[in-house]
Design a protein around this motif. Sequence first.
Motif, PDB file in Angstrom:
ATOM      1  N   ASP A  75      76.349  77.415 -31.546  1.00 50.68           N
ATOM      2  CA  ASP A  75      77.192  78.206 -30.656  1.00 50.68           C
ATOM      3  C   ASP A  75      76.357  79.033 -29.686  1.00 50.68           C
ATOM      4  N   PRO A  76      76.967  79.468 -28.585  1.00 50.50           N
ATOM      5  CA  PRO A  76      76.275  80.366 -27.658  1.00 50.50           C
ATOM      6  C   PRO A  76      75.959  81.705 -28.315  1.00 50.50           C
ATOM      7  N   ASN A  77      74.857  82.317 -27.869  1.00 50.90           N
ATOM      8  CA  ASN A  77      74.409  83.586 -28.447  1.00 50.90           C
ATOM      9  C   ASN A  77      74.106  84.595 -27.349  1.00 50.90           C
ATOM     10  N   THR A  78      74.369  85.867 -27.652  1.00 49.33           N
ATOM     11  CA  THR A  78      74.059  86.978 -26.756  1.00 49.33           C
ATOM     12  C   THR A  78      72.941  87.814 -27.362  1.00 49.33           C
ATOM     13  N   THR A  98      68.163  73.325 -25.033  1.00 56.01           N
ATOM     14  CA  THR A  98      68.675  74.690 -25.135  1.00 56.01           C
ATOM     15  C   THR A  98      68.566  75.368 -23.777  1.00 56.01           C
ATOM     16  N   VAL A  99      69.659  76.011 -23.378  1.00 56.50           N
ATOM     17  CA  VAL A  99      69.704  76.763 -22.122  1.00 56.50           C
ATOM     18  C   VAL A  99      69.443  78.235 -22.435  1.00 56.50           C
ATOM     19  N   GLY A 111      59.607  69.740 -35.378  1.00 58.83           N
ATOM     20  CA  GLY A 111      59.608  68.324 -35.019  1.00 58.83           C
ATOM     21  C   GLY A 111      58.555  67.995 -33.982  1.00 58.83           C
ATOM     22  N   PHE A 112      58.399  68.865 -32.993  1.00 58.45           N
ATOM     23  CA  PHE A 112      57.390  68.671 -31.952  1.00 58.45           C
ATOM     24  C   PHE A 112      56.064  69.344 -32.300  1.00 58.45           C
ATOM     25  N   GLY A 113      56.061  70.158 -33.352  1.00 59.25           N
ATOM     26  CA  GLY A 113      54.827  70.822 -33.749  1.00 59.25           C
ATOM     27  C   GLY A 113      54.387  71.895 -32.778  1.00 59.25           C
ATOM     28  N   LEU A 114      55.332  72.767 -32.356  1.00 61.02           N
ATOM     29  CA  LEU A 114      54.981  73.821 -31.411  1.00 61.02           C
ATOM     30  C   LEU A 114      55.945  74.992 -31.544  1.00 61.02           C
ATOM     31  N   THR A 115      55.519  76.105 -30.988  1.00 65.28           N
ATOM     32  CA  THR A 115      56.380  77.275 -30.818  1.00 65.28           C
ATOM     33  C   THR A 115      56.423  77.611 -29.336  1.00 65.28           C
ATOM     34  N   LEU A 116      57.615  77.830 -28.811  1.00 66.12           N
ATOM     35  CA  LEU A 116      57.765  78.260 -27.422  1.00 66.12           C
ATOM     36  C   LEU A 116      58.219  79.716 -27.430  1.00 66.12           C
ATOM     37  N   GLN A 117      57.512  80.530 -26.674  1.00 62.10           N
ATOM     38  CA  GLN A 117      57.819  81.955 -26.619  1.00 62.10           C
ATOM     39  C   GLN A 117      57.946  82.412 -25.174  1.00 62.10           C
ATOM     40  N   VAL A 118      58.989  83.208 -24.916  1.00 61.63           N
ATOM     41  CA  VAL A 118      59.189  83.836 -23.611  1.00 61.63           C
ATOM     42  C   VAL A 118      59.003  85.335 -23.809  1.00 61.63           C
ATOM     43  N   ARG A 119      57.979  85.912 -23.195  1.00 61.80           N
ATOM     44  CA  ARG A 119      57.679  87.345 -23.324  1.00 61.80           C
ATOM     45  C   ARG A 119      57.977  88.046 -22.001  1.00 61.80           C
ATOM     46  N   PHE A 120      58.893  89.023 -22.051  1.00 59.82           N
ATOM     47  CA  PHE A 120      59.341  89.725 -20.852  1.00 59.82           C
ATOM     48  C   PHE A 120      58.499  90.972 -20.612  1.00 59.82           C
ATOM     49  N   ASP A 121      58.242  91.274 -19.323  1.00 63.17           N
ATOM     50  CA  ASP A 121      57.459  92.464 -19.001  1.00 63.17           C
ATOM     51  C   ASP A 121      58.241  93.737 -19.281  1.00 63.17           C
ATOM     52  N   GLN A 122      59.558  93.647 -19.251  1.00 65.07           N
ATOM     53  CA  GLN A 122      60.429  94.733 -19.670  1.00 65.07           C
ATOM     54  C   GLN A 122      61.671  94.100 -20.279  1.00 65.07           C
ATOM     55  N   PRO A 123      62.351  94.791 -21.176  1.00 67.28           N
ATOM     56  CA  PRO A 123      63.465  94.163 -21.901  1.00 67.28           C
ATOM     57  C   PRO A 123      64.505  93.555 -20.959  1.00 67.28           C
ATOM     58  N   MET A 124      64.970  92.362 -21.328  1.00 64.73           N
ATOM     59  CA  MET A 124      65.968  91.633 -20.551  1.00 64.73           C
ATOM     60  C   MET A 124      67.103  91.205 -21.477  1.00 64.73           C
ATOM     61  N   ASP A 125      68.319  91.201 -20.940  1.00 64.67           N
ATOM     62  CA  ASP A 125      69.433  90.600 -21.661  1.00 64.67           C
ATOM     63  C   ASP A 125      69.325  89.080 -21.541  1.00 64.67           C
ATOM     64  N   CYS A 126      69.730  88.391 -22.578  1.00 66.84           N
ATOM     65  CA  CYS A 126      69.629  86.929 -22.561  1.00 66.84           C
ATOM     66  C   CYS A 126      70.872  86.290 -23.172  1.00 66.84           C
ATOM     67  N   TRP A 127      71.231  85.140 -22.643  1.00 60.57           N
ATOM     68  CA  TRP A 127      72.179  84.234 -23.268  1.00 60.57           C
ATOM     69  C   TRP A 127      71.428  82.952 -23.611  1.00 60.57           C
ATOM     70  N   ASP A 128      71.759  82.368 -24.732  1.00 56.95           N
ATOM     71  CA  ASP A 128      71.259  81.018 -24.991  1.00 56.95           C
ATOM     72  C   ASP A 128      72.357  80.197 -25.647  1.00 56.95           C
ATOM     73  N   PHE A 129      72.312  78.905 -25.419  1.00 58.43           N
ATOM     74  CA  PHE A 129      73.306  78.009 -26.011  1.00 58.43           C
ATOM     75  C   PHE A 129      72.783  76.579 -25.982  1.00 58.43           C
ATOM     76  N   PRO A 130      73.304  75.743 -26.892  1.00 59.99           N
ATOM     77  CA  PRO A 130      72.893  74.338 -26.886  1.00 59.99           C
ATOM     78  C   PRO A 130      73.547  73.587 -25.727  1.00 59.99           C
ATOM     79  N   LEU A 131      72.762  72.776 -25.061  1.00 66.56           N
ATOM     80  CA  LEU A 131      73.275  71.895 -24.016  1.00 66.56           C
ATOM     81  C   LEU A 131      73.636  70.575 -24.689  1.00 66.56           C
ATOM     82  N   GLU A 132      74.932  70.263 -24.744  1.00 65.33           N
ATOM     83  CA  GLU A 132      75.405  69.093 -25.471  1.00 65.33           C
ATOM     84  C   GLU A 132      76.246  68.202 -24.558  1.00 65.33           C
TER      85      GLU A 132
END
Length: 698
Positions: free
Chosen positions: A618-621, A671-672, A634-655
């Motif tokens: 489901d979508p997340n806030t 994932t969006v 599965g891909f053997g990696l970690t992806l990280q997004v580090r913000f210079d100052q706090p940001m609001d985010c939405w994420d959800f599966p693209l299906e």
Amino acid sequence: MDKVHFLFGVHNHQPIGNFDFVFEKAYTQAYLPFLEAMERHPRLRWNLHATGILWEWLEAHHPDYIDRVARQVDEERVEILTGGYYEPILSALPDRDKAGQIQKLTHYIQKRFNTTPRGLWLAERVWEPHLAKVLHDNRVEYTLVDDSHFLMTGMNEDQLEGAFITEEQGCGVRLLPIRKALRYAIPFRDPGETLTLLRKYVTPFGYRALTMFDDGEKFGLWPETFDHVYRDGWLERFLTVLDSNADWIHCSRISDYLAHSPPHGRVYLPTASYYEMGEWTLPSESQETLAHLLRAHPHDAETAKRFLHGGFWRNFLTKYEESNNLHKKMLWVSKKVHQIASQLVSETQRPSGRAQKMLDALWAGQCNCAYWHGVFGGLYLPHLRQAIYRQLIEAENLADKAVKVEEMKVSYKDFDLDGQKEVLVESPPQNLYFKPHEGGSLFEWDVRSQGINLSNVLTRRPEGYHKQLAEFQQRGGHAETGGVKTIHDRVRVKEPDLEKRLFTDWYRRASLLDHFLHRDTALDDFYRCQYGEQGDFVKSNYTVEASRDKRSELRFSRVGNVWMGDQRNGLLVEKTISWGPPIGWKVTYRIKNVEGPSCEVWFGSEMNFAFSSQDSQDPNTHKALEAWRRRDHGFGLTLQVRFDQPMDCWDFPLETISLSEEGFERTYQGTVLLAHQMLGLAPGQSETRSWTVEVTPP
């Protein structure tokens, strides 16, 4: 006695990147029991094509199967056909790769079966007239295409037997029409229907022949066919009928028939494939238009199909940007590989071991299945797309290592051949491809050490078959009754309420897409792509500048419009992108109010990441995030997004909701992530936000 030849054959194939359990299931339920059935009828001659991908798997897992085929070859009971080793659409390849693919499979057949193939299986029967010379130059004497190809020339159905000859620049090759009536009858209808059709073509001298050559998977792997074909005995009954009528039905190897039967005449076929393929290449609205025209002729629909048909295979490259992306990546890598491979030749003037490895990776990346979509999953299956990228990236890696490429390179090329230049940033750790004219977006991000394109997502589009899903639900979720059907006639739904997840995107999913959202936009609206966009940045042109100082950067900028009711503001969006360390990138946004009164805008930057599996349904806030991360084992990696100052985010599966041989299904494409914030801008004021996207081990 009057006689007729029956040229019966099967084509066996599994795509690059398919799961090993699928190979095993296909072997157990289709390939092996079919071979066993043919062994029980030694008088019947038949024809077989398998792709190099499958031969390799069989060599590793079931070499006894190959030995059994080899015995039938020695006994002159089966004829083996060549083709493109990795089952490419030959017409879509550079000529050097057409030849390489054919020669590789021909060499394998010569070595393993001690026979030189004379015929070629044409993947998906995609024919273009120039192929005649290609086949002739590679010592191919014949190939098979569908009867629909011939009907488009004005020929009548009764003429579609035996073989014809065509040429390109005086180089000839024979063409045999595969009868659609037989494709649909075998193995779905009573064997008597096949006998009835064959009887129409008997002659005192037996010079006529009907051809049925189709997917071996329909004999046990397609839904419901294993019970029908083997447990209920359809195939054994069919072969017994052929055996008991051997006095007038000659089941023949194709080359045996051609050796004693001259071609019926010249023919020049248009670009085409089987009829259904032509429908699938069309946009959804055009598919419905074609269907409407055919419904207007219910009593002579088959006649109408001779003159009313869809597009041809290359139309997939305009229908799906992701398909075109794969194809142009393949062309890009092919050019690079061949330039370097030509320098790496052995004393015999054959490619060296290093050159052959990069060629094999390139050719594996040309396997057709992930480049298009019809009734099989194809392009909609992310693991198949990712497998193609993995092979192409591996070929690229080997080519760069051969000439010791160590520096980063920024180039401006019309990569996707849309008439406008893209920006390609290439370095040993990663590739970053940008489209200035589509929002300054990042549309390909190759993590080269992993062989992964982290931008390998798929946009949600309307498909012509989505109407079938709606009709299925209107019937209360019940399929139409009847016996075992071909995959073209079946409707199945793998989970309930799929129609409630059927959404369409109005732009291509990529990263660094710049949104200005309407104040009333909710997460669910954005998830459905049914929200108010107040800016004109997402699909618009950005200017781009590259700087080469202490740290290489790309700067994309655009002055566009944002509307808030009756108020319009001119805003400058400037995004500066740098790369590293060592796999990743940093973006710095500067948003300035360059025209209009004070305003408050809701800005969001969209990113799309192609993970191997989803971690949320489901979508997340997320409020005031300092970092967003995702581990992908599965891909053997970690992806990280580090913000210079706090940001609001939405994420959800693209299906996506798509059709496969198993029915309608929901498929996770990626994932969006939308990083968003309200910005207050006085006239001339600007705001800056930045973040770093980094890939590390899990």
